[in-house]
Enzyme design. Structure first.
Site, short mmCIF file in Angstrom:
data_model
loop_
_atom_site.label_atom_id
_atom_site.label_comp_id
_atom_site.label_asym_id
_atom_site.label_seq_id
_atom_site.Cartn_x
_atom_site.Cartn_y
_atom_site.Cartn_z
N HIS A 108 81.15 44.71 -4.25
CA HIS A 108 82.51 44.68 -4.30
C HIS A 108 83.09 44.64 -2.42
O HIS A 108 83.27 46.17 -2.25
CB HIS A 108 83.91 44.98 -5.23
CG HIS A 108 83.00 44.14 -6.64
ND1 HIS A 108 83.08 45.70 -7.46
CD2 HIS A 108 82.85 43.78 -7.27
CE1 HIS A 108 82.88 45.04 -8.52
NE2 HIS A 108 82.79 43.35 -8.45
N ASN A 168 79.23 41.01 -9.62
CA ASN A 168 79.15 42.31 -10.47
C ASN A 168 79.14 41.42 -11.65
O ASN A 168 79.39 42.79 -12.86
CB ASN A 168 80.20 43.56 -9.72
CG ASN A 168 78.96 44.86 -10.33
OD1 ASN A 168 77.96 44.88 -10.42
ND2 ASN A 168 79.66 45.97 -10.73
N HIS A 182 80.73 52.11 -5.89
CA HIS A 182 82.04 50.99 -5.88
C HIS A 182 83.17 51.80 -5.54
O HIS A 182 83.15 53.76 -6.00
CB HIS A 182 82.25 51.04 -8.04
CG HIS A 182 81.27 49.60 -7.91
ND1 HIS A 182 81.61 48.61 -7.78
CD2 HIS A 182 80.15 49.61 -8.30
CE1 HIS A 182 80.50 47.40 -8.25
NE2 HIS A 182 79.51 48.29 -8.50
N THR A 198 75.22 43.50 -14.08
CA THR A 198 75.82 44.42 -12.47
C THR A 198 74.38 43.90 -11.72
O THR A 198 73.87 43.29 -12.13
CB THR A 198 76.00 45.61 -12.64
OG1 THR A 198 74.85 46.02 -13.14
CG2 THR A 198 77.13 46.05 -13.81
N SER A 199 74.63 43.78 -10.50
CA SER A 199 74.01 43.56 -9.48
C SER A 199 72.48 44.91 -9.41
O SER A 199 71.74 44.51 -9.47
CB SER A 199 74.68 44.22 -7.90
OG SER A 199 75.54 45.00 -7.88
N ARG A 200 73.27 46.44 -9.90
CA ARG A 200 71.97 46.73 -10.27
C ARG A 200 70.69 46.89 -11.34
O ARG A 200 70.01 47.50 -11.37
CB ARG A 200 73.04 48.18 -10.54
CG ARG A 200 73.79 48.39 -11.14
CD ARG A 200 75.04 49.96 -11.49
NE ARG A 200 75.31 50.05 -12.45
CZ ARG A 200 76.55 49.37 -12.52
NH1 ARG A 200 77.59 48.96 -11.40
NH2 ARG A 200 77.48 49.73 -13.65
N GLU A 204 81.15 55.20 -9.31
CA GLU A 204 82.98 54.83 -9.47
C GLU A 204 83.41 55.96 -8.50
O GLU A 204 83.66 56.68 -9.72
CB GLU A 204 83.31 54.14 -10.98
CG GLU A 204 84.25 53.68 -11.04
CD GLU A 204 84.31 52.07 -10.20
OE1 GLU A 204 83.43 51.38 -10.67
OE2 GLU A 204 85.62 51.62 -9.16
N TYR A 251 90.99 44.30 -12.33
CA TYR A 251 91.58 43.88 -13.29
C TYR A 251 92.47 43.29 -13.99
O TYR A 251 91.91 42.79 -14.86
CB TYR A 251 90.69 44.54 -14.15
CG TYR A 251 89.37 45.88 -14.09
CD1 TYR A 251 89.10 46.87 -14.45
CD2 TYR A 251 88.61 44.97 -13.56
CE1 TYR A 251 87.80 47.69 -14.26
CE2 TYR A 251 87.19 45.44 -13.45
CZ TYR A 251 86.66 46.91 -13.60
OH TYR A 251 85.24 47.04 -13.58
#
Lengths: 348, 313
Positions: free
Chosen positions: B23, B72, B118, B168-170, B180, B290
């Site tokens: 992000h 993500n 993040h 997610t990207s991971r 996070e 969110y």
């Protein structure tokens, strides 16, 4: 009794009589992601509409003239961004507001002219009497008034009133020493105006404690205007005014222009705590402390404001001084006419 | 040191990546990856190739969360195999590129570990995000990190929920680890948050080095918070939000929320109470990103996860 306030003075400040504030505007969402103002204006508009419907249903008279509430930047609000093309709160200079508009003009340039038509024109007799523009900041600034003048008694008295009505919230009056000619923000469109800036709040978020303070601030301001217009005499006093002196940017990489340090942990969140020469300013990513190299202790504010990274501002610095404000009350109708005649005869 | 008969034998973690800027406005990860790209000494460990990587450079450039769509959430099987090239949304193209570089997802060639950095506007402190309760390597790593950080807190959030889980990207890696850290406003770099994230990664990389050198990690338990339910803001018939997170709940991530506790406050000052059947532990309270995903906070339930002993094969 007033001269007791200033025992060293030969005479007290005279009571100043000022024109009635007939038209007041409250603006939210000048930056579309500063959400307290967005939600507050929406709520106040909703409550006004509910009152109007109730009056119609009960066949009562219309509400007496109430403040103009508006959402300044609807497209930015819809996208929850500060701006779409360009920062609207820099679009209100006389130069930007006049002259031809090209077809490819930025959205905010077009919108600012609309607002100038509704609230202004800036500098003319038709402009609204008072603009209160609502903002939020990621900096730990509490509630601040931001104004171009340190001698606009209306703004200073409103500030003093809020300090007394909401004593548990830290409040400061910030002065940007910019001439009327060069003033650039929305609040400069009215005859009187100020930004009400409240933080800390992340952009894109509404924090209930911040919204509640903003709501109280706006309500007390509107109450004050009502009392003022009704003839109340407001006693003079002192206001500590913070006048902006300079900005400091982050240290940056010469090639990429990326920042190479963050605000030092000992400075973070310490807005308005006096910064002395050699106090820590930044902590580089390799752990080194960079210190304030100025010679004069100054008051920092807008410490780590998100929107200012792109403007090259890590923090702003101000000098503080005590400003004496006179007692004021609204001009009577006779005083107003006498003044007008005076101006007319001067012109002749 | 005795050997555990039930030790899971896992292959060494040779290829590790650190993603910042999945992000573009979550600044700690962006700053760390930029720093390590310039000088990677701090992240080097024996026997591991650790690659710092900016996942969404266009979003980083504009300092926004995403350009077309949330990266993500973009690593779905449909997206990863979608034809269309340049006509695809930027983040879908980027997801395919990341899948080629660090995957393919699900294959033996995929990276062993990806750390995805993040930030959140929520008061979550240091949080590790786990995608599977059966990933013993990750569980052991998280146990190691928690113990190394103590008494400072580092909590584990488990998102294995069949509906709320996302791509997610991971997730391209065999062992995806989300970091996070909050609270930090979007677009802002707070040095305490930046340093905390840095410390978590230091311990994580230490763990990988120890594991690769043959250290055996005995069975352990890991306290985790399992994602249970997404709670939206109250809205009117037009979909507009009509209340804010209540001042009593604001900043109280991970603290118990009991039935009857204040949850939201309407714009005209009324309280809305939590009506659930039992005590939950809310997190991601008032995360800026969110609002558009219809989430004021998520509820979690506390659980003890069990990790078997592990050792390199």
């Amino acid at each position: 009794a007033e001269s007791l306030l200033y025992p060293d003075r030969m005479e007290a400040l005279e009571l100043v009589r000022l024109p009635r504030l007939s038209r007041v505007a409250v603006c939210g969402g000048t930056h579309g992601n500063e959400l307290s103002g967005v939600y507050l204006v929406r709520e106040l508009l909703k409550e006004k509409e509910q009152r109007t419907e109730k009056r119609r249903a009960e066949e009562e008279l219309e509400e007496p003239a109430s403040p103009l509430m508006l959402l300044s930047n609807p497209r930015a609000i819809q996208q929850c961004r500060r701006y779409v093309d360009t920062d609207m709160n820099r679009c209100f200079t006389h130069a930007a507001l006049s002259g031809p508009l090209s077809d490819t003009a930025p959205y905010e340039a077009v919108r600012s002219r609309e607002l100038n038509t509704v609230l202004g024109p800036k500098g003319s007799q038709r402009a609204v009497d008072l603009v209160c523009d609502l903002h939020n900041t990621t900096s730990n600034m509490g509630l601040c008034f931001i104004a171009y003048s340190d001698s606009d008694w209306i703004c200073l008295h409103i500030f003093q009133h809020l300090q007394r009505q909401i004593p548990d919230i830290p409040m400061r009056f910030i002065h940007f020493d910019v001439s009327r000619k060069e003033s650039y923000s929305l609040d400069s469109v009215g005859k009187h105006g100020f930004a009400m800036e409240i933080g800390p709040q992340p952009h894109g978020v509404v924090r209930s404690n911040v919204y509640t303070v903003m709501r109280a601030g706006v309500q007390h301001m509107l109450d004050w205007v009502h009392f003022f217009n009704s003839g109340t005499v407001f006693k003079g006093g002192f206001v500590d005014v913070f006048t902006m002196v300079k900005n400091i940017d982050y240290p940056r990489d010469s090639l990429t222009h990326n920042i190479t340090a963050a605000i030092h942990p000992l400075l973070q969140d310490r807005d308005f705590c006096l910064l002395h020469p050699e106090d820590p300013l930044f902590q580089t990513f390799s752990g080194e402390t960079l210190r304030y190299k100025g010679t004069e202790p100054l008051y920092p504010f807008f410490i780590n404001e998100c929107a200012y990274y792109e403007k090259g501002i890590a923090l702003s610095l101000a000098r503080k001084r005590r400003v004496m404000i006179p007692a004021i009350r609204v001009q009577t109708e006779e005083e107003r006419q006498a003044r007008e005649q005076h101006f007319t005869s001067e012109e002749e | 040191m005795s050997s555990y008969h039930n030790s899971a034998r896992l292959s060494q973690a040779r290829k590790v990546a650190i993603f910042g800027g999945t992000h573009g406005n979550e600044m700690s990860g962006v700053a760390l990856v930029n720093l390590w790209t310039k000088n990677g000494a701090e992240i080097q460990r024996r026997g591991v190739e650790t690659k710092p990587f900016v996942a969404n450079p266009k979003a980083v450039e504009k300092c926004c969360r995403y350009v077309d769509t949330d990266l993500n959430r973009a690593f779905t099987p449909e997206n990863l195999s979608a034809p269309g090239g340049d006509d695809l949304p930027y983040e879908v193209q980027r997801a395919q590129e990341i899948n080629r570089m660090f995957g393919p997802k699900g294959s033996p060639e995929a990276y062993d570990v990806i750390f995805d950095l993040h930030n959140t506007t929520s008061n979550m402190g240091c949080t590790l995000i786990l995608e599977s309760s059966k990933d013993h390597f990750n569980l052991q790593m998280m146990n190691y990190i928690k113990k190394a950080m103590a008494p400072a807190s580092c909590l584990v959030l488990l998102n294995e929920h069949p509906l709320l889980k996302y791509s997610t990207s991971r997730s391209v890696a065999k062992h995806p680890v989300g970091l996070e850290v909050g609270p930090q406003p979007q677009g802002v770099l707070r040095s305490n948050i930046f340093e905390a994230m840095r410390v978590i990664l230091k311990h994580a990389l230490d763990f990988i080095e120890l594991f690769n050198e043959g250290m055996e990690f005995p069975p352990c338990t890991v306290e985790a918070f399992r994602v249970s339910e997404r709670i939206d803001y109250p809205r009117d018939t037009n979909g507009n939000i009509i209340a804010m997170v209540h001042p009593n709940l604001q900043d109280c991530d991970w603290e118990p929320l009991n039935p009857g506790d204040p949850m939201f406050q309407t714009f005209d000052g009324k309280t809305i109470h939590y009506q659930g059947s039992g005590t939950v532990y809310p997190t991601f309270i008032n995360e800026a990103a969110y609002y558009e995903k219809q989430q004021a906070f998520v509820t979690t339930r506390r659980e003890t996860l069990v990790a078997s002993a592990i050792r390199k094969a």
